[in-house]
Scaffold this motif. Structure first.
Motif, PDB file in Angstrom:
ATOM      1  N   MET A 218       0.783  -0.967   0.095  1.00 52.26           N
ATOM      2  CA  MET A 218      -0.130   0.075   0.013  1.00 52.26           C
ATOM      3  C   MET A 218       0.976   1.069   0.080  1.00 52.26           C
ATOM      4  N   GLY A 219       1.956   1.293   0.744  1.00 50.06           N
ATOM      5  CA  GLY A 219       2.739   2.378   0.809  1.00 50.06           C
ATOM      6  C   GLY A 219       3.313   2.766  -0.458  1.00 50.06           C
ATOM      7  N   LYS A 220       3.870   1.326  -1.182  1.00 56.20           N
ATOM      8  CA  LYS A 220       4.453   1.590  -2.458  1.00 56.20           C
ATOM      9  C   LYS A 220       3.568   2.226  -3.542  1.00 56.20           C
ATOM     10  N   THR A 221       2.372   1.883  -3.297  1.00 54.51           N
ATOM     11  CA  THR A 221       1.229   2.315  -4.199  1.00 54.51           C
ATOM     12  C   THR A 221       1.055   4.077  -4.270  1.00 54.51           C
ATOM     13  N   LEU A 222       0.871   4.346  -2.699  1.00 55.14           N
ATOM     14  CA  LEU A 222       0.673   5.698  -2.426  1.00 55.14           C
ATOM     15  C   LEU A 222       2.253   6.524  -3.065  1.00 55.14           C
ATOM     16  N   LEU A 223       3.224   5.939  -2.752  1.00 59.39           N
ATOM     17  CA  LEU A 223       4.173   6.827  -3.353  1.00 59.39           C
ATOM     18  C   LEU A 223       4.176   6.785  -4.989  1.00 59.39           C
ATOM     19  N   VAL A 224       3.958   5.784  -5.802  1.00 55.49           N
ATOM     20  CA  VAL A 224       3.848   5.629  -6.977  1.00 55.49           C
ATOM     21  C   VAL A 224       2.566   6.790  -7.380  1.00 55.49           C
ATOM     22  N   TYR A 225       1.513   6.785  -6.836  1.00 60.33           N
ATOM     23  CA  TYR A 225       0.473   7.710  -6.957  1.00 60.33           C
ATOM     24  C   TYR A 225       0.880   9.110  -6.747  1.00 60.33           C
ATOM     25  N   ASP A 226       1.541   9.423  -5.607  1.00 63.06           N
ATOM     26  CA  ASP A 226       2.036  10.671  -5.356  1.00 63.06           C
ATOM     27  C   ASP A 226       3.040  11.031  -6.542  1.00 63.06           C
ATOM     28  N   MET A 227       3.756  10.219  -7.080  1.00 62.45           N
ATOM     29  CA  MET A 227       4.827  10.628  -8.133  1.00 62.45           C
ATOM     30  C   MET A 227       4.123  10.896  -9.326  1.00 62.45           C
ATOM     31  N   ASN A 228       2.857  10.086  -9.647  1.00 64.06           N
ATOM     32  CA  ASN A 228       2.218  10.354 -10.932  1.00 64.06           C
ATOM     33  C   ASN A 228       1.593  11.745 -10.935  1.00 64.06           C
ATOM     34  N   LEU A 229       1.369  12.038  -9.534  1.00 67.07           N
ATOM     35  CA  LEU A 229       0.348  13.433  -9.564  1.00 67.07           C
ATOM     36  C   LEU A 229       1.696  14.543  -9.907  1.00 67.07           C
ATOM     37  N   ARG A 230       2.840  14.377  -9.355  1.00 66.76           N
ATOM     38  CA  ARG A 230       3.713  15.192  -9.445  1.00 66.76           C
ATOM     39  C   ARG A 230       4.228  15.415 -11.097  1.00 66.76           C
ATOM     40  N   GLU A 231       4.289  14.124 -11.591  1.00 65.20           N
ATOM     41  CA  GLU A 231       4.773  14.133 -12.816  1.00 65.20           C
ATOM     42  C   GLU A 231       3.509  14.918 -13.713  1.00 65.20           C
ATOM     43  N   MET A 232       2.364  14.702 -13.250  1.00 65.09           N
ATOM     44  CA  MET A 232       1.171  15.483 -14.172  1.00 65.09           C
ATOM     45  C   MET A 232       1.490  16.954 -13.959  1.00 65.09           C
ATOM     46  N   GLU A 233       1.684  17.263 -12.850  1.00 60.95           N
ATOM     47  CA  GLU A 233       1.948  18.728 -12.633  1.00 60.95           C
ATOM     48  C   GLU A 233       3.084  19.173 -13.332  1.00 60.95           C
ATOM     49  N   ASN A 234       4.174  18.394 -13.396  1.00 63.20           N
ATOM     50  CA  ASN A 234       5.264  18.681 -14.159  1.00 63.20           C
ATOM     51  C   ASN A 234       4.881  18.820 -15.735  1.00 63.20           C
ATOM     52  N   TYR A 235       4.120  17.718 -16.164  1.00 60.45           N
ATOM     53  CA  TYR A 235       3.784  17.891 -17.611  1.00 60.45           C
ATOM     54  C   TYR A 235       2.862  19.142 -17.778  1.00 60.45           C
TER      55      TYR A 235
END
Length: 135
Positions: free
Chosen positions: A62-79
């Motif tokens: 679950m922690g790994k999935t949350l980290l991936v989710y947060d990373m994806n959100l940051r990537e979306m903001e970056n894009y």
């Protein structure tokens, strides 16, 4: 007789993203039932340890999935930021092109005027100047 591709495909369909969460939860339920039905204290302790291990695996996943989710959100903001920067660059390029077109038109007008001046100067040079004409 399933081929290995079909087995993998079936596991992915059952498991969702393939993280093994469904299998871990099933193991946890089975361990809990075994723990409830355990006869000896030693077997109960073993099942208890097994449940704790499975729970920690689930928490880690679950922690790994949350980290991936947060990373994806940051990537979306970056894009989105990159997209806005590109849009601004395109707008600036269009403005520069428009300005350059105006400068080209002005330069053409100046060149045309100079050519007309040169032509008039050549015509004027064929005629005598005012001093000669007055004589």
């Amino acid at each position: 007789s399933f081929s290995s591709d079909e087995v993998i495909r079936k596991r992915l369909l059952i498991d969702g993203d393939g993280a093994g969460d469904d299998r871990r939860i099933n193991l946890l339920v089975k361990s809990f039932i075994k723990w409830c039905n355990s006869g000896s204290q030693e077997e109960g302790y073993f099942q208890y340890q097994r449940m704790l291990s499975t729970l920690s695996q689930c928490e880690f996943s679950m922690g790994k999935t949350l980290l991936v989710y947060d990373m994806n959100l940051r990537e979306m903001e970056n894009y989105e930021k990159i997209y806005k920067d590109i849009e601004n660059s395109i707008t600036a390029a269009h403005e520069k092109i428009s300005e350059c077109k105006k400068q080209i038109l002005q330069a053409k007008r100046i060149r045309k005027n100079r050519q007309e001046y040169d032509a008039l100067a050549k015509v004027i040079q064929h005629h005598p100047d005012r001093h000669e004409t007055l004589k």
